[in-house]
Write an enzyme that holds these catalytic residues in place. Structure first.
Site, short mmCIF file in Angstrom:
data_model
loop_
_atom_site.label_atom_id
_atom_site.label_comp_id
_atom_site.label_asym_id
_atom_site.label_seq_id
_atom_site.Cartn_x
_atom_site.Cartn_y
_atom_site.Cartn_z
N TYR A 51 0.75 -1.12 0.05
CA TYR A 51 -0.02 -0.11 0.09
C TYR A 51 0.80 1.48 0.12
O TYR A 51 0.44 2.29 -0.46
CB TYR A 51 -1.19 0.14 1.08
CG TYR A 51 -0.49 -0.34 2.41
CD1 TYR A 51 0.13 0.54 3.25
CD2 TYR A 51 -0.72 -1.44 3.15
CE1 TYR A 51 0.66 0.14 4.49
CE2 TYR A 51 -0.24 -1.77 4.29
CZ TYR A 51 0.38 -0.84 5.13
OH TYR A 51 0.90 -1.11 6.44
N LYS A 97 -11.89 16.90 -5.41
CA LYS A 97 -11.38 18.30 -5.89
C LYS A 97 -11.96 19.29 -4.91
O LYS A 97 -12.57 20.20 -5.45
CB LYS A 97 -11.59 18.69 -7.09
CG LYS A 97 -10.93 19.70 -7.82
CD LYS A 97 -11.04 19.67 -9.16
CE LYS A 97 -10.31 20.97 -9.85
NZ LYS A 97 -10.72 21.21 -11.35
#
Length: 120
Positions: A51, A97
């Protein structure tokens, strides 16, 4: 399943010139769907998705080639994770975003895509 949450980097994605010039934070969540039984049985990192390496892939995608749309970024990111980590059978990627150029108050804008080996 492995879940990475809130991997954050500055990227230059957007349709406006100032987004490509100034950059802004993008926050990514990724869920890696895979069978972890071999890794658990052997305690071997080589039998799972590292990961840390996945997080580095996410950051390299955010900070790399600029796209107009976060839709493009999220799909390309999902495809790259599948290509680079063969043990992953499917991946769900959400790109946030939070500083999107929206003229009304908002908390977040995000897109989530799901890709599996059969689609790649």
């Amino acid at each position: 399943m492995i879940r990475l949450s809130s991997v954050t980097a500055i990227g230059y994605h957007g349709v406006f010139e100032h987004e490509k010039r100034d950059g802004q934070p993008f926050i990514t969540d990724a869920v890696l769907y895979m069978d972890v039984s071999a890794a658990a049985a052997t305690d071997d990192l080589g039998k799972t998705a590292d990961y840390g390496a996945v997080a580095e892939t996410i950051v390299s995608m955010v900070t790399g080639e600029a796209f107009d749309l976060i839709e493009t970024l999220s799909v390309r990111m999902a495809e790259k994770i599948l290509a680079d980590f063969p043990v992953v059978n499917a991946v769900e990627v959400t790109v946030h975003k939070p500083k999107a150029p929206i003229q009304v108050p908002f908390g977040d804008v995000s897109i989530t895509v799901f890709r599996s080996r059969g689609q790649a």
